[in-house]
Design a protein around this motif. Structure first.
Motif, PDB file in Angstrom:
ATOM      1  N   ALA A   1       5.664   6.098   3.925  1.00 47.32           N
ATOM      2  CA  ALA A   1       6.697   5.245   3.314  1.00 47.32           C
ATOM      3  C   ALA A   1       8.082   5.809   3.614  1.00 47.32           C
ATOM      4  O   ALA A   1       9.003   5.062   3.949  1.00 47.32           O
ATOM      5  N   ARG A   2       8.226   7.118   3.535  1.00 48.14           N
ATOM      6  CA  ARG A   2       9.514   7.749   3.852  1.00 48.14           C
ATOM      7  C   ARG A   2       9.899   7.481   5.307  1.00 48.14           C
ATOM      8  O   ARG A   2      11.043   7.175   5.603  1.00 48.14           O
ATOM      9  N   LYS A   3       8.912   7.624   6.197  1.00 47.69           N
ATOM     10  CA  LYS A   3       9.196   7.388   7.618  1.00 47.69           C
ATOM     11  C   LYS A   3       9.620   5.943   7.849  1.00 47.69           C
ATOM     12  O   LYS A   3      10.563   5.671   8.605  1.00 47.69           O
TER      13      LYS A   3
ATOM     14  N   GLU B   1      -0.647  13.111 -10.238  1.00 45.62           N
ATOM     15  CA  GLU B   1      -0.557  12.081 -11.277  1.00 45.62           C
ATOM     16  C   GLU B   1      -0.667  10.683 -10.653  1.00 45.62           C
ATOM     17  O   GLU B   1      -1.338   9.806 -11.197  1.00 45.62           O
ATOM     18  N   ILE B   2      -0.023  10.515  -9.511  1.00 39.51           N
ATOM     19  CA  ILE B   2      -0.082   9.230  -8.811  1.00 39.51           C
ATOM     20  C   ILE B   2      -1.507   8.966  -8.344  1.00 39.51           C
ATOM     21  O   ILE B   2      -2.021   7.843  -8.474  1.00 39.51           O
ATOM     22  N   ALA B   3      -2.157   9.995  -7.814  1.00 39.06           N
ATOM     23  CA  ALA B   3      -3.541   9.855  -7.352  1.00 39.06           C
ATOM     24  C   ALA B   3      -4.451   9.428  -8.505  1.00 39.06           C
ATOM     25  O   ALA B   3      -5.302   8.544  -8.336  1.00 39.06           O
ATOM     26  N   ASP B   4      -4.231  10.020  -9.678  1.00 46.63           N
ATOM     27  CA  ASP B   4      -5.026   9.645 -10.855  1.00 46.63           C
ATOM     28  C   ASP B   4      -4.749   8.202 -11.272  1.00 46.63           C
ATOM     29  O   ASP B   4      -5.666   7.435 -11.551  1.00 46.63           O
TER      30      ASP B   4
ATOM     31  N   ILE C   1       0.822  -1.215   0.000  1.00 47.06           N
ATOM     32  CA  ILE C   1       0.000   0.000   0.000  1.00 47.06           C
ATOM     33  C   ILE C   1       0.859   1.270   0.000  1.00 47.06           C
ATOM     34  O   ILE C   1       0.468   2.299  -0.510  1.00 47.06           O
ATOM     35  N   PHE C   2       2.067   1.176   0.552  1.00 44.24           N
ATOM     36  CA  PHE C   2       2.987   2.316   0.575  1.00 44.24           C
ATOM     37  C   PHE C   2       4.014   2.238  -0.546  1.00 44.24           C
ATOM     38  O   PHE C   2       4.477   3.256  -1.057  1.00 44.24           O
ATOM     39  N   LYS C   3       4.383   1.018  -0.921  1.00 45.65           N
ATOM     40  CA  LYS C   3       5.440   0.822  -1.913  1.00 45.65           C
ATOM     41  C   LYS C   3       5.061   1.392  -3.275  1.00 45.65           C
ATOM     42  O   LYS C   3       5.854   2.099  -3.895  1.00 45.65           O
ATOM     43  N   ASN C   4       3.856   1.090  -3.748  1.00 46.29           N
ATOM     44  CA  ASN C   4       3.453   1.531  -5.087  1.00 46.29           C
ATOM     45  C   ASN C   4       3.462   3.051  -5.237  1.00 46.29           C
ATOM     46  O   ASN C   4       4.098   3.573  -6.163  1.00 46.29           O
ATOM     47  N   PRO C   5       2.789   3.798  -4.339  1.00 43.97           N
ATOM     48  CA  PRO C   5       2.851   5.260  -4.501  1.00 43.97           C
ATOM     49  C   PRO C   5       4.274   5.806  -4.346  1.00 43.97           C
ATOM     50  O   PRO C   5       4.679   6.710  -5.081  1.00 43.97           O
ATOM     51  N   PHE C   6       5.053   5.220  -3.423  1.00 43.64           N
ATOM     52  CA  PHE C   6       6.415   5.709  -3.207  1.00 43.64           C
ATOM     53  C   PHE C   6       7.276   5.495  -4.451  1.00 43.64           C
ATOM     54  O   PHE C   6       8.022   6.387  -4.855  1.00 43.64           O
ATOM     55  N   LEU C   7       7.184   4.316  -5.072  1.00 41.73           N
ATOM     56  CA  LEU C   7       7.989   4.049  -6.267  1.00 41.73           C
ATOM     57  C   LEU C   7       7.612   4.977  -7.418  1.00 41.73           C
ATOM     58  O   LEU C   7       8.474   5.437  -8.160  1.00 41.73           O
ATOM     59  N   LEU C   8       6.316   5.261  -7.560  1.00 42.58           N
ATOM     60  CA  LEU C   8       5.888   6.201  -8.597  1.00 42.58           C
ATOM     61  C   LEU C   8       6.444   7.601  -8.308  1.00 42.58           C
ATOM     62  O   LEU C   8       6.928   8.287  -9.208  1.00 42.58           O
ATOM     63  N   TYR C   9       6.379   7.992  -7.049  1.00 43.85           N
ATOM     64  CA  TYR C   9       6.929   9.298  -6.654  1.00 43.85           C
ATOM     65  C   TYR C   9       8.438   9.325  -6.890  1.00 43.85           C
ATOM     66  O   TYR C   9       8.989  10.292  -7.412  1.00 43.85           O
ATOM     67  N   PHE C  10       9.097   8.251  -6.533  1.00 37.16           N
ATOM     68  CA  PHE C  10      10.544   8.116  -6.710  1.00 37.16           C
ATOM     69  C   PHE C  10      10.915   8.204  -8.191  1.00 37.16           C
ATOM     70  O   PHE C  10      11.968   8.721  -8.550  1.00 37.16           O
ATOM     71  N   ASP C  11      10.028   7.704  -9.059  1.00 40.95           N
ATOM     72  CA  ASP C  11      10.265   7.763 -10.501  1.00 40.95           C
ATOM     73  C   ASP C  11       9.996   9.148 -11.090  1.00 40.95           C
ATOM     74  O   ASP C  11      10.173   9.365 -12.284  1.00 40.95           O
ATOM     75  N   GLY C  12       9.518  10.088 -10.257  1.00 42.19           N
ATOM     76  CA  GLY C  12       9.355  11.460 -10.724  1.00 42.19           C
ATOM     77  C   GLY C  12       7.932  11.904 -10.984  1.00 42.19           C
ATOM     78  O   GLY C  12       7.711  13.032 -11.430  1.00 42.19           O
TER      79      GLY C  12
END
Length: 167
Positions: free
Chosen positions: A156-158, A137-140, A121-132
């Motif tokens: 995820a950062r914490k 956009e991630i929310a969409d 649940i945290f990995k997917n949004p974090f990886l997308l954010y990490f990819d820029g």
């Protein structure tokens, strides 16, 4: 009264509240004026994105904060410091340094392993954010509310900070 005229009046009646916020962000009067003007310009250019009935002050504050953050990122990517010496040198403060490749590889493996162990649940949004990708956009992409995405990335950062041991 037309919607454009009504929006413009609403914008101008709420614009003064932005000035102290601009000074708080920039800590410089001239930069604050520029930020204020850029915010009003962006608000006018994006008036079609304003949802009637929502808090216009919050909308304007968000625009200002985003402009400030984007400008800060842009400046930090330039990697240039202005030296106020009489000769006005521009110094590139990111001089090449020698790194220990073995330590770098170990650190990267540690980070990748920590990311791998994040709950899905945290990995997917974090990886997308990490990819820029941007938050919206991630929310969409994940069809989740924006606030949910922001909090998942924050969490995820914490978690990553707690997983990764500093030597």
């Amino acid at each position: 009264m037309s919607a454009t005229l009504e929006f413009n009046q609403m914008l101008m009646s709420n614009a003064e509240f932005l000035k102290p916020f601009a000074i708080t962000l920039t800590r410089d009067t001239e930069s604050a004026k520029d930020l204020f003007q850029e915010t009003l310009f962006r608000a006018l250019a994006n008036k079609d994105k304003y949802n009637v009935g929502t808090n216009i002050k919050a909308w304007l504050y968000t625009i200002m904060r985003n402009i400030f953050i984007n400008n800060y990122r842009r400046k930090s990517k330039q990697n240039v410091i202005f030296d106020n010496s009489p000769n006005d040198f521009l110094l590139n403060y990111r001089q090449p340094t020698t790194t220990n490749a073995a330590v770098s590889n170990l650190n990267m493996k540690e980070v990748q392993q920590a990311i791998f162990h994040l709950p899905e649940i945290f990995k997917n949004p974090f990886l997308l954010y990490f990819d820029g990708y941007k938050y919206h956009e991630i929310a969409d992409m994940l069809q989740e509310p924006l606030g949910t995405i922001k909090s998942r990335i924050h969490f995820a950062r914490k978690l990553l900070k707690s997983y990764i041991q500093r030597y």
